[in-house]
Design a protein around this motif. Structure first.
Motif, PDB file in Angstrom:
ATOM      1  N   PHE A 276       0.835  -1.206   0.000  1.00  0.00           N
ATOM      2  CA  PHE A 276       0.000   0.000   0.000  1.00  0.00           C
ATOM      3  C   PHE A 276       0.869   1.255   0.000  1.00  0.00           C
ATOM      4  CE2 PHE A 276      -2.598   3.217   2.197  1.00  0.00           C
ATOM      5  CZ  PHE A 276      -3.720   3.209   1.392  1.00  0.00           C
ATOM      6  N   VAL A 277       1.912   1.257   0.807  1.00  0.00           N
ATOM      7  CA  VAL A 277       2.794   2.427   0.891  1.00  0.00           C
ATOM      8  C   VAL A 277       3.585   2.610  -0.401  1.00  0.00           C
ATOM      9  CG1 VAL A 277       4.784   3.405   2.100  1.00  0.00           C
ATOM     10  CG2 VAL A 277       2.969   2.289   3.393  1.00  0.00           C
ATOM     11  N   LEU A 278       4.104   1.528  -0.959  1.00  0.00           N
ATOM     12  CA  LEU A 278       4.882   1.637  -2.197  1.00  0.00           C
ATOM     13  C   LEU A 278       4.024   2.095  -3.363  1.00  0.00           C
ATOM     14  CD1 LEU A 278       7.192  -1.511  -1.984  1.00  0.00           C
ATOM     15  CD2 LEU A 278       7.870   0.889  -1.832  1.00  0.00           C
ATOM     16  N   MET A 279       2.773   1.660  -3.407  1.00  0.00           N
ATOM     17  CA  MET A 279       1.873   2.120  -4.466  1.00  0.00           C
ATOM     18  C   MET A 279       1.738   3.643  -4.439  1.00  0.00           C
ATOM     19  SD  MET A 279      -2.157   1.218  -4.950  1.00  0.00           S
ATOM     20  CE  MET A 279      -2.562   2.166  -3.462  1.00  0.00           C
ATOM     21  N   LEU A 280       1.610   4.216  -3.247  1.00  0.00           N
ATOM     22  CA  LEU A 280       1.531   5.665  -3.124  1.00  0.00           C
ATOM     23  C   LEU A 280       2.884   6.334  -3.359  1.00  0.00           C
ATOM     24  CD1 LEU A 280      -0.791   5.941   0.016  1.00  0.00           C
ATOM     25  CD2 LEU A 280      -1.419   6.061  -2.397  1.00  0.00           C
ATOM     26  N   PHE A 281       3.968   5.590  -3.075  1.00  0.00           N
ATOM     27  CA  PHE A 281       5.303   6.155  -3.314  1.00  0.00           C
ATOM     28  C   PHE A 281       5.532   6.407  -4.801  1.00  0.00           C
ATOM     29  CE2 PHE A 281       9.775   5.359  -4.393  1.00  0.00           C
ATOM     30  CZ  PHE A 281      10.370   6.407  -3.708  1.00  0.00           C
ATOM     31  N   TRP A 282       5.114   5.459  -5.655  1.00  0.00           N
ATOM     32  CA  TRP A 282       5.276   5.670  -7.098  1.00  0.00           C
ATOM     33  C   TRP A 282       4.431   6.859  -7.561  1.00  0.00           C
ATOM     34  CZ3 TRP A 282       9.311   3.171  -7.068  1.00  0.00           C
ATOM     35  CH2 TRP A 282       9.421   1.855  -6.631  1.00  0.00           C
ATOM     36  N   TYR A 283       3.302   7.068  -6.925  1.00  0.00           N
ATOM     37  CA  TYR A 283       2.472   8.227  -7.269  1.00  0.00           C
ATOM     38  C   TYR A 283       3.172   9.532  -6.906  1.00  0.00           C
ATOM     39  CZ  TYR A 283      -1.165  11.732  -6.567  1.00  0.00           C
ATOM     40  OH  TYR A 283      -1.889  12.896  -6.571  1.00  0.00           O
ATOM     41  N   ILE A 284       3.853   9.546  -5.762  1.00  0.00           N
ATOM     42  CA  ILE A 284       4.538  10.764  -5.328  1.00  0.00           C
ATOM     43  C   ILE A 284       5.625  11.170  -6.325  1.00  0.00           C
ATOM     44  CG2 ILE A 284       6.070  11.687  -3.537  1.00  0.00           C
ATOM     45  CD1 ILE A 284       4.495  10.100  -1.495  1.00  0.00           C
ATOM     46  N   LEU A 285       6.254  10.197  -6.964  1.00  0.00           N
ATOM     47  CA  LEU A 285       7.304  10.511  -7.938  1.00  0.00           C
ATOM     48  C   LEU A 285       6.771  11.325  -9.114  1.00  0.00           C
ATOM     49  CD1 LEU A 285       9.237   7.110  -8.097  1.00  0.00           C
ATOM     50  CD2 LEU A 285       9.758   9.129  -6.721  1.00  0.00           C
ATOM     51  N   TYR A 286       5.483  11.182  -9.413  1.00  0.00           N
ATOM     52  CA  TYR A 286       4.884  11.891 -10.544  1.00  0.00           C
ATOM     53  C   TYR A 286       4.188  13.178 -10.119  1.00  0.00           C
ATOM     54  CZ  TYR A 286       5.796   7.915 -13.572  1.00  0.00           C
ATOM     55  OH  TYR A 286       6.411   6.929 -14.317  1.00  0.00           O
ATOM     56  N   THR A 287       4.255  13.508  -8.841  1.00  0.00           N
ATOM     57  CA  THR A 287       3.663  14.760  -8.367  1.00  0.00           C
ATOM     58  C   THR A 287       4.717  15.688  -7.784  1.00  0.00           C
ATOM     59  OG1 THR A 287       3.196  13.785  -6.187  1.00  0.00           O
ATOM     60  CG2 THR A 287       1.474  13.623  -7.873  1.00  0.00           C
ATOM     61  N   ALA A 288       5.976  15.466  -8.157  1.00  0.00           N
ATOM     62  CA  ALA A 288       7.081  16.314  -7.701  1.00  0.00           C
ATOM     63  C   ALA A 288       7.185  16.355  -6.180  1.00  0.00           C
ATOM     64  CB  ALA A 288       6.953  17.716  -8.266  1.00  0.00           C
ATOM     65  N   TYR A 289       6.905  15.212  -5.557  1.00  0.00           N
ATOM     66  CA  TYR A 289       6.986  15.086  -4.088  1.00  0.00           C
ATOM     67  C   TYR A 289       6.104  16.100  -3.366  1.00  0.00           C
ATOM     68  CZ  TYR A 289      11.044  12.276  -5.294  1.00  0.00           C
ATOM     69  OH  TYR A 289      11.879  11.344  -5.842  1.00  0.00           O
ATOM     70  N   SER A 290       4.992  16.438  -3.981  1.00  0.00           N
ATOM     71  CA  SER A 290       4.073  17.387  -3.358  1.00  0.00           C
ATOM     72  C   SER A 290       3.135  16.652  -2.405  1.00  0.00           C
ATOM     73  CB  SER A 290       3.256  18.122  -4.432  1.00  0.00           C
ATOM     74  OG  SER A 290       2.388  17.209  -5.089  1.00  0.00           O
ATOM     75  N   ALA A 291       2.278  17.403  -1.775  1.00  0.00           N
ATOM     76  CA  ALA A 291       1.322  16.822  -0.828  1.00  0.00           C
ATOM     77  C   ALA A 291      -0.014  16.493  -1.488  1.00  0.00           C
ATOM     78  CB  ALA A 291       1.101  17.771   0.330  1.00  0.00           C
ATOM     79  N   THR A 292      -0.024  16.374  -2.801  1.00  0.00           N
ATOM     80  CA  THR A 292      -1.251  16.060  -3.518  1.00  0.00           C
ATOM     81  C   THR A 292      -1.740  14.670  -3.141  1.00  0.00           C
ATOM     82  OG1 THR A 292      -0.489  17.402  -5.384  1.00  0.00           O
ATOM     83  CG2 THR A 292      -2.332  15.902  -5.780  1.00  0.00           C
ATOM     84  N   LEU A 293      -3.001  14.560  -2.801  1.00  0.00           N
ATOM     85  CA  LEU A 293      -3.576  13.298  -2.364  1.00  0.00           C
ATOM     86  C   LEU A 293      -4.280  12.615  -3.516  1.00  0.00           C
ATOM     87  CD1 LEU A 293      -5.133  14.345   1.088  1.00  0.00           C
ATOM     88  CD2 LEU A 293      -2.948  13.195   0.678  1.00  0.00           C
ATOM     89  N   ALA A 294      -4.132  11.288  -3.575  1.00  0.00           N
ATOM     90  CA  ALA A 294      -4.869  10.477  -4.547  1.00  0.00           C
ATOM     91  C   ALA A 294      -5.972   9.696  -3.866  1.00  0.00           C
ATOM     92  CB  ALA A 294      -3.921   9.528  -5.278  1.00  0.00           C
ATOM     93  N   LEU A 295      -5.787   9.399  -2.582  1.00  0.00           N
ATOM     94  CA  LEU A 295      -6.768   8.663  -1.792  1.00  0.00           C
ATOM     95  C   LEU A 295      -7.293   9.572  -0.684  1.00  0.00           C
ATOM     96  CD1 LEU A 295      -5.136   6.324  -3.197  1.00  0.00           C
ATOM     97  CD2 LEU A 295      -5.576   4.979  -1.163  1.00  0.00           C
ATOM     98  N   THR A 296      -8.533   9.401  -0.356  1.00  0.00           N
ATOM     99  CA  THR A 296      -9.093  10.165   0.748  1.00  0.00           C
ATOM    100  C   THR A 296      -8.518   9.665   2.071  1.00  0.00           C
ATOM    101  OG1 THR A 296     -10.971   8.664   1.019  1.00  0.00           O
ATOM    102  CG2 THR A 296     -11.231  10.496  -0.535  1.00  0.00           C
ATOM    103  N   ASP A 297      -8.609  10.494   3.079  1.00  0.00           N
ATOM    104  CA  ASP A 297      -8.135  10.085   4.401  1.00  0.00           C
ATOM    105  C   ASP A 297      -8.904   8.877   4.918  1.00  0.00           C
ATOM    106  OD1 ASP A 297      -6.330  12.150   4.368  1.00  0.00           O
ATOM    107  OD2 ASP A 297      -7.661  13.551   5.424  1.00  0.00           O
ATOM    108  N   TRP A 298     -10.191   8.801   4.576  1.00  0.00           N
ATOM    109  CA  TRP A 298     -10.999   7.668   5.013  1.00  0.00           C
ATOM    110  C   TRP A 298     -10.513   6.370   4.397  1.00  0.00           C
ATOM    111  CZ3 TRP A 298     -13.991   8.008   9.070  1.00  0.00           C
ATOM    112  CH2 TRP A 298     -14.538   9.241   9.421  1.00  0.00           C
ATOM    113  N   SER A 299     -10.129   6.410   3.143  1.00  0.00           N
ATOM    114  CA  SER A 299      -9.629   5.196   2.480  1.00  0.00           C
ATOM    115  C   SER A 299      -8.331   4.718   3.113  1.00  0.00           C
ATOM    116  CB  SER A 299      -9.416   5.462   0.988  1.00  0.00           C
ATOM    117  OG  SER A 299     -10.636   5.766   0.344  1.00  0.00           O
ATOM    118  N   SER A 300      -7.459   5.639   3.461  1.00  0.00           N
ATOM    119  CA  SER A 300      -6.195   5.267   4.088  1.00  0.00           C
ATOM    120  C   SER A 300      -6.419   4.659   5.467  1.00  0.00           C
ATOM    121  CB  SER A 300      -5.288   6.497   4.199  1.00  0.00           C
ATOM    122  OG  SER A 300      -5.021   7.052   2.924  1.00  0.00           O
TER     123      SER A 300
END
Length: 300
Positions: A75-99
């Protein structure tokens, strides 16, 4: 790891110093029992405690350690690959409830049920062939090699989880919340099927826990996406109506779990362990003579 077994007051210090202490309630009093981790009334119960419950406990704990590393890391690595494409920003792909629900609801119940109820062999087989207990002494259930193999499998599955939807919807107008909805569904399904592939003993409550968790995930996502104040309002309804959505989920499951399935088939076919041989013997109602140990009906 040391084991101490005693039945008198003179054994108390030995039991307290050991990692696991077993006290026998005998003629010398109950001092050993009061200082022990496990207590029993007669020495003859030790056979079942060690060969049966000791074996089951080792197999469950060993697998649960590996599985919980995998369950959280993928779960963490899946979001890590996403962070690489958002310039290490705080942009969220999943809601807090999903996490939060991922560890609290979506994947927790199967972990608890399997960790309590799963049994790789029956008690009759374990008592009849005490050599099977050596699997724990040889660290077959948990060792450094298995850990890194699990981590490599985790890395592969996280890449599949991220890049299959990424390339599928690369030229589409899908918003990030819809993509996060797909990731949530896919990771929950693949993690639960991963667990289902390793379950040794299926009972009704196991089916309810594994498949019910997947159904509960869909239900929770429908409820969360039905709340107008959330940014992902209505995403599940739009996504579920698309064939591409369901084909992406199926492709993720197949690509993510196929290497693991092939490795399990090859390993169990050409290098079966004593436990694997005994399991096949149970299924085909044959005595596991390949184990090379004589049945022991009374082990002192």
């Amino acid at each position: 790891m040391t084991l101490a077994i005693g039945d008198g007051a003179n054994d108390v210090s030995m039991i307290q110093m050991a990692d696991v202490g077993v006290g026998i309630c005998g003629q010398e009093g109950r001092q050993a029992v009061m200082a022990s981790d496990f207590a029993m009334g007669q020495f003859r119960f030790l056979k079942r405690l060690l060969l049966v419950h000791g074996h089951w406990n080792y197999q469950r704990i060993a697998y649960m350690i590996l599985y919980n590393f995998y369950r959280n890391a993928v779960f963490v690595l899946m979001l890590f690959w996403y962070i690489l494409y958002t310039a290490y920003s705080a942009t969220l792909a999943l809601t807090d409830w999903s996490s939060v629900f991922y560890s609290l609801i979506y994947t927790s119940v199967p972990t608890v049920v399997v960790g309590i109820l799963d049994k790789n062999l029956s008690h009759n087989t374990l008592l009849c062939y005490p050599r099977l207990y050596e699997a724990g002494l040889r660290n077959e259930g948990y060792n450094l090699t298995l850990f890194w193999i699990t981590m490599l499998d985790t890395l592969w599955q996280s890449l599949v989880l991220f890049y299959v939807p990424f390339f599928t919807y690369n030229i589409s107008t899908m918003d990030i919340w819809s993509l996060g909805s797909l990731w949530t569904i896919a990771v929950v399904i693949i993690v639960n099927i991963h667990l289902a592939m390793d379950i040794q003993r299926w009972v009704l409550i196991t089916h309810l826990a594994v498949w019910g968790s997947i159904a509960a995930t869909f239900l929770c996502m429908v409820l969360i996406d039905s709340i107008p104040i959330f940014p992902n309002y209505g995403t599940i309804y739009n996504m579920a109506a698309s064939r591409t959505y369901w084909l992406s989920v199926c492709l993720i499951i197949v690509l993510g779990l196929l290497p693991r399935l092939l490795c399990k088939v090859v390993y169990q076919t050409f290098w079966p362990s004593d436990i694997q041989i005994a399991r096949e013997a149970e299924l085909f109602k044959k005595l596991p003579q390949q184990l090379g140990s004589r049945p022991a009906s009374d082990i002192s």
